[in-house]
Design an enzyme around this catalytic site. Structure first.
Site, PDB file in Angstrom:
ATOM      1  N   HIS A  34      20.151  25.410  41.619  1.00  0.00           N
ATOM      2  CA  HIS A  34      20.022  26.808  42.047  1.00  0.00           C
ATOM      3  C   HIS A  34      21.359  27.424  42.505  1.00  0.00           C
ATOM      4  O   HIS A  34      21.784  28.438  41.931  1.00  0.00           O
ATOM      5  CB  HIS A  34      18.911  26.929  43.098  1.00  0.00           C
ATOM      6  CG  HIS A  34      18.927  28.216  43.854  1.00  0.00           C
ATOM      7  ND1 HIS A  34      18.693  29.432  43.260  1.00  0.00           N
ATOM      8  CD2 HIS A  34      19.185  28.477  45.160  1.00  0.00           C
ATOM      9  CE1 HIS A  34      18.797  30.392  44.175  1.00  0.00           C
ATOM     10  NE2 HIS A  34      19.090  29.846  45.328  1.00  0.00           N
ATOM     11  N   HIS A  60      25.510  28.861  49.598  1.00  0.00           N
ATOM     12  CA  HIS A  60      24.733  29.894  50.293  1.00  0.00           C
ATOM     13  C   HIS A  60      23.453  29.403  50.966  1.00  0.00           C
ATOM     14  O   HIS A  60      22.975  30.019  51.901  1.00  0.00           O
ATOM     15  CB  HIS A  60      24.429  31.081  49.356  1.00  0.00           C
ATOM     16  CG  HIS A  60      23.302  30.869  48.401  1.00  0.00           C
ATOM     17  ND1 HIS A  60      23.462  30.283  47.171  1.00  0.00           N
ATOM     18  CD2 HIS A  60      21.981  31.158  48.493  1.00  0.00           C
ATOM     19  CE1 HIS A  60      22.294  30.226  46.556  1.00  0.00           C
ATOM     20  NE2 HIS A  60      21.370  30.746  47.334  1.00  0.00           N
ATOM     21  N   GLU A  64      20.891  27.311  55.806  1.00  0.00           N
ATOM     22  CA  GLU A  64      19.453  27.581  55.945  1.00  0.00           C
ATOM     23  C   GLU A  64      18.600  26.339  55.653  1.00  0.00           C
ATOM     24  O   GLU A  64      17.588  26.106  56.304  1.00  0.00           O
ATOM     25  CB  GLU A  64      19.055  28.727  54.995  1.00  0.00           C
ATOM     26  CG  GLU A  64      17.657  29.240  55.227  1.00  0.00           C
ATOM     27  CD  GLU A  64      17.410  30.565  54.501  1.00  0.00           C
ATOM     28  OE1 GLU A  64      18.202  31.509  54.707  1.00  0.00           O
ATOM     29  OE2 GLU A  64      16.435  30.642  53.740  1.00  0.00           O
ATOM     30  N   ASP A  65      18.999  25.546  54.682  1.00  0.00           N
ATOM     31  CA  ASP A  65      18.116  24.482  54.200  1.00  0.00           C
ATOM     32  C   ASP A  65      18.605  23.050  54.402  1.00  0.00           C
ATOM     33  O   ASP A  65      17.948  22.102  53.980  1.00  0.00           O
ATOM     34  CB  ASP A  65      17.834  24.690  52.702  1.00  0.00           C
ATOM     35  CG  ASP A  65      17.007  25.946  52.449  1.00  0.00           C
ATOM     36  OD1 ASP A  65      16.263  26.355  53.363  1.00  0.00           O
ATOM     37  OD2 ASP A  65      17.106  26.517  51.354  1.00  0.00           O
TER      38      ASP A  65
HETATM   39 ZN    ZN Z   1      19.247  30.703  47.242  1.00  0.00          ZN
END
Ligand code: ZN
Length: 184
Positions: A34, A60, A64-65
């Site tokens: 991704h 990016h 967040e992940d």
């Molecule tokens: Zn993304």
């Protein structure tokens, strides 16, 4: 040569930190596909050549992940890159519906670099929803995702006509295939 080195370093860093994670699609693609696709869209469709934006595209989703922190990105890739990543990072302490609403509200106020990354991110995600939908998502959920993506992108316009045009084509296909707008 320096730029190629930085990009490969960011790709390797993201691959390592996302290791073990998969995309939601039923093919179970490795997650790193991704961010690679997002960077590739920026280069190939958007003709973006700003090294900080391309590096941020690869990174990016790391904050967040994954366990990656802002200060880790700052020391390794510089403040300009870390700032873009933080702009496109949702606050995971907030409930999901609120995070989704904030993305729509914040979109027009993002920096140009963050707008580009977010635009390519939405192209990648909606393409996945269309071509490799998660097996546990029904049409209703796919429809809602596409409609939400369209409203986020409404706030990102005026930044890169080629990417916006690409998004419009994907969104139109999604509306016809998932939202059934072609049946009229
Ligand atoms: Zn993304």
């Amino acid at each position: 040569m320096d730029n190629e080195k930085r990009l490969l370093d960011a790709a390797a860093f993201a691959a390592r930190n996302h290791s073990g994670q998969k995309r939601k699609g039923k093919d179970g693609e490795p997650y790193i596909n991704h961010p690679l696709e997002v960077a590739n869209l920026l280069i190939s469709v958007g003709a973006v050549d700003d090294i900080n934006i391309l590096t941020a595209a690869l990174l990016h989703d790391t904050v967040e992940d994954t366990a990656t922190t802002q200060s880790e990105l700052e020391s390794r890739f510089g403040t300009a890159v870390a700032d873009i990543v933080m702009e496109v990072t949702d606050d995971k302490l907030l409930p999901k519906h609120q995070r989704k609403r904030l993305q729509v509200e914040h979109a027009p106020h993002l920096s140009p670099g963050a707008k580009l990354v977010k635009l390519a991110d939405k192209i990648s995600n909606i393409t996945d929803i269309l071509e490799r939908p998660p097996s546990d998502w029904d049409d209703q959920r796919r429809r809602e995702y596409v409609e939400w993506g369209i409203s986020v992108v409404a706030g990102l316009r005026g930044i890169n006509p080629a990417l916006e045009e690409h998004f419009d084509q994907i969104a139109k296909r999604a509306e016809m295939e998932i939202c059934g707008l072609a049946e009229e």
